[in-house]
Motif scaffolding. Structure first.
Motif, PDB file in Angstrom:
ATOM      1  N   ASN A  84       0.794  -1.228   0.000  1.00 52.42           N
ATOM      2  CA  ASN A  84       0.000   0.000   0.000  1.00 52.42           C
ATOM      3  C   ASN A  84       0.827   1.280   0.000  1.00 52.42           C
ATOM      4  OD1 ASN A  84      -2.603  -1.059  -0.156  1.00 52.42           O
ATOM      5  ND2 ASN A  84      -2.667  -1.463   2.031  1.00 52.42           N
ATOM      6  N   GLN A  85       2.012   1.273   0.628  1.00 53.37           N
ATOM      7  CA  GLN A  85       2.828   2.482   0.655  1.00 53.37           C
ATOM      8  C   GLN A  85       4.063   2.368  -0.232  1.00 53.37           C
ATOM      9  OE1 GLN A  85       1.644   1.589   4.043  1.00 53.37           O
ATOM     10  NE2 GLN A  85      -0.004   3.006   3.629  1.00 53.37           N
ATOM     11  N   SER A  86       4.844   1.296  -0.071  1.00 50.08           N
ATOM     12  CA  SER A  86       6.053   1.191  -0.887  1.00 50.08           C
ATOM     13  C   SER A  86       6.588  -0.238  -0.912  1.00 50.08           C
ATOM     14  CB  SER A  86       7.139   2.147  -0.384  1.00 50.08           C
ATOM     15  OG  SER A  86       7.518   1.819   0.930  1.00 50.08           O
ATOM     16  N   LEU A  87       7.366  -0.495  -1.966  1.00 46.12           N
ATOM     17  CA  LEU A  87       8.113  -1.735  -2.123  1.00 46.12           C
ATOM     18  C   LEU A  87       9.568  -1.337  -2.270  1.00 46.12           C
ATOM     19  CD1 LEU A  87       8.403  -4.808  -2.684  1.00 46.12           C
ATOM     20  CD2 LEU A  87       8.005  -4.266  -5.097  1.00 46.12           C
ATOM     21  N   VAL A  88      10.414  -1.786  -1.342  1.00 45.49           N
ATOM     22  CA  VAL A  88      11.827  -1.426  -1.347  1.00 45.49           C
ATOM     23  C   VAL A  88      12.630  -2.696  -1.620  1.00 45.49           C
ATOM     24  CG1 VAL A  88      13.712  -0.423  -0.021  1.00 45.49           C
ATOM     25  CG2 VAL A  88      11.373   0.412   0.326  1.00 45.49           C
ATOM     26  N   LEU A  89      13.345  -2.707  -2.742  1.00 45.53           N
ATOM     27  CA  LEU A  89      14.161  -3.857  -3.121  1.00 45.53           C
ATOM     28  C   LEU A  89      15.625  -3.516  -2.852  1.00 45.53           C
ATOM     29  CD1 LEU A  89      12.297  -4.636  -6.457  1.00 45.53           C
ATOM     30  CD2 LEU A  89      12.022  -5.779  -4.254  1.00 45.53           C
ATOM     31  N   THR A  90      16.092  -3.879  -1.666  1.00 42.16           N
ATOM     32  CA  THR A  90      17.462  -3.590  -1.253  1.00 42.16           C
ATOM     33  C   THR A  90      18.424  -4.630  -1.793  1.00 42.16           C
ATOM     34  OG1 THR A  90      16.646  -2.549   0.753  1.00 42.16           O
ATOM     35  CG2 THR A  90      18.945  -3.208   0.756  1.00 42.16           C
ATOM     36  N   SER A  91      18.048  -5.905  -1.663  1.00 42.14           N
ATOM     37  CA  SER A  91      18.883  -7.012  -2.116  1.00 42.14           C
ATOM     38  C   SER A  91      17.963  -8.179  -2.449  1.00 42.14           C
ATOM     39  CB  SER A  91      19.869  -7.411  -1.008  1.00 42.14           C
ATOM     40  OG  SER A  91      20.596  -8.560  -1.382  1.00 42.14           O
ATOM     41  N   GLY A  92      18.044  -8.665  -3.671  1.00 41.48           N
ATOM     42  CA  GLY A  92      17.227  -9.803  -4.084  1.00 41.48           C
ATOM     43  C   GLY A  92      16.016  -9.385  -4.893  1.00 41.48           C
ATOM     44  N   ASN A  93      15.491 -10.339  -5.651  1.00 41.31           N
ATOM     45  CA  ASN A  93      14.365 -10.099  -6.550  1.00 41.31           C
ATOM     46  C   ASN A  93      13.053 -10.574  -5.950  1.00 41.31           C
ATOM     47  OD1 ASN A  93      16.061  -9.170  -8.671  1.00 41.31           O
ATOM     48  ND2 ASN A  93      16.602 -11.278  -9.120  1.00 41.31           N
ATOM     49  N   VAL A  94      11.962 -10.092  -6.522  1.00 42.09           N
ATOM     50  CA  VAL A  94      10.623 -10.599  -6.244  1.00 42.09           C
ATOM     51  C   VAL A  94      10.196 -11.337  -7.509  1.00 42.09           C
ATOM     52  CG1 VAL A  94       8.225 -10.050  -5.743  1.00 42.09           C
ATOM     53  CG2 VAL A  94      10.041  -8.689  -4.709  1.00 42.09           C
TER      54      VAL A  94
END
Length: 182
Positions: A84-94
Motif C-alpha cells: 500500500n505504501q512502498s516496495l523497497v528492493l534492497t537485495s534480491g528479486n521478487v
C-alpha cells in the motif's frame, strides 16, 4: 492471535493456520527470515514486513503497508501481494510466477534487485499521475528491463516483460529480444 504494535518482531517461517490471525499495526515491523504461509488471516495494510532470509523465501498472499526485500536469494510469490505504501528492493528479486504484485506507492529496483515477471503474473502500478514512475521489471534474475510511465492520467498500469518478440517481426536481428505487455 498475535498483534505487533509499534514493536519489532522476528520470525523464521510464519505459518498462519485456518481460523488464526496475525496483525501488524501501522507502526509495527515484522521481520520474516523463512517462508510465509497463510491459511488464516493476515492484517497489515499499513504495517511493515521485511524479508531477510538467507535463501529464497516463498511468500503467500498478503496486503501490507511497506515491503522490504533484503535477501540476496529473493522472494517468490505463491499468492498475490499488495504494497500500500512502498516496495523497497534492497537485495534480491521478487519473482511473480502466475501471481500479481500491486504497488499503490513507490517502488525501487536495480539490476541486482528487481521484479521478475517469468510467467503470467504482472506488476500493477496504481494511480500513475504526472510524475514519472519506474517499474523495475525483468524476465529473469539476470535481465533488467524497466519501464518508465509518465503522464499516466491517474490510471493503473499492469506491466510484464518476457523474452522474445511477440508478434514476430520481419527483421528480428534489429530488435531488442523482449516483449513488454503494458
Amino acid at each position: 492471535q498475535p498483534v505487533i504494535n509499534a514493536n519489532l518482531a522476528d520470525v523464521r517461517t510464519l505459518t498462519i493456520n485456518t481460523g488464526a490471525s496475525v496483525t501488524v499495526m501501522p507502526n509495527g515491523t515484522l521481520n520474516i527470515y523463512g517462508d510465509f504461509i497463510n491459511s488464516g488471516t493476515f492484517v497489515a495494510p499499513n504495517g511493515f514486513v521485511f524479508f531477510k532470509g538467507a535463501a529464497n523465501q516463498n511468500v503467500d498472499a498478503m496486503t501490507v503497508g511497506t515491503v522490504l526485500v533484503d535477501n540476496a536469494g529473493g522472494i517468490t510469490l505463491t499468492g498475490n501481494m499488495t504494497a500500500n505504501q512502498s516496495l523497497v528492493l534492497t537485495s534480491g528479486n521478487v519473482t511473480l510466477g502466475i501471481n500479481s504484485l500491486t504497488v499503490n506507492g513507490t517502488v525501487t529496483g536495480t539490476l541486482a534487485s528487481h521484479i521478475v515477471t517469468n510467467s503470467s503474473g504482472s506488476v500493477i502500478t496504481r494511480n500513475v499521475a504526472v510524475t514519472p514512475v519506474t517499474v523495475p521489471v525483468g524476465h529473469d534474475a539476470g535481465s533488467y528491463n524497466p519501464i518508465i510511465i509518465a503522464n499516466g492520467s491517474g490510471r493503473d498500469y499492469s506491466v510484464r516483460v518476457g523474452q522474445g518478440l511477440i508478434p514476430a517481426i520481419a527483421n528480428p536481428g534489429l530488435a531488442v529480444d523482449r516483449t513488454w505487455n503494458i
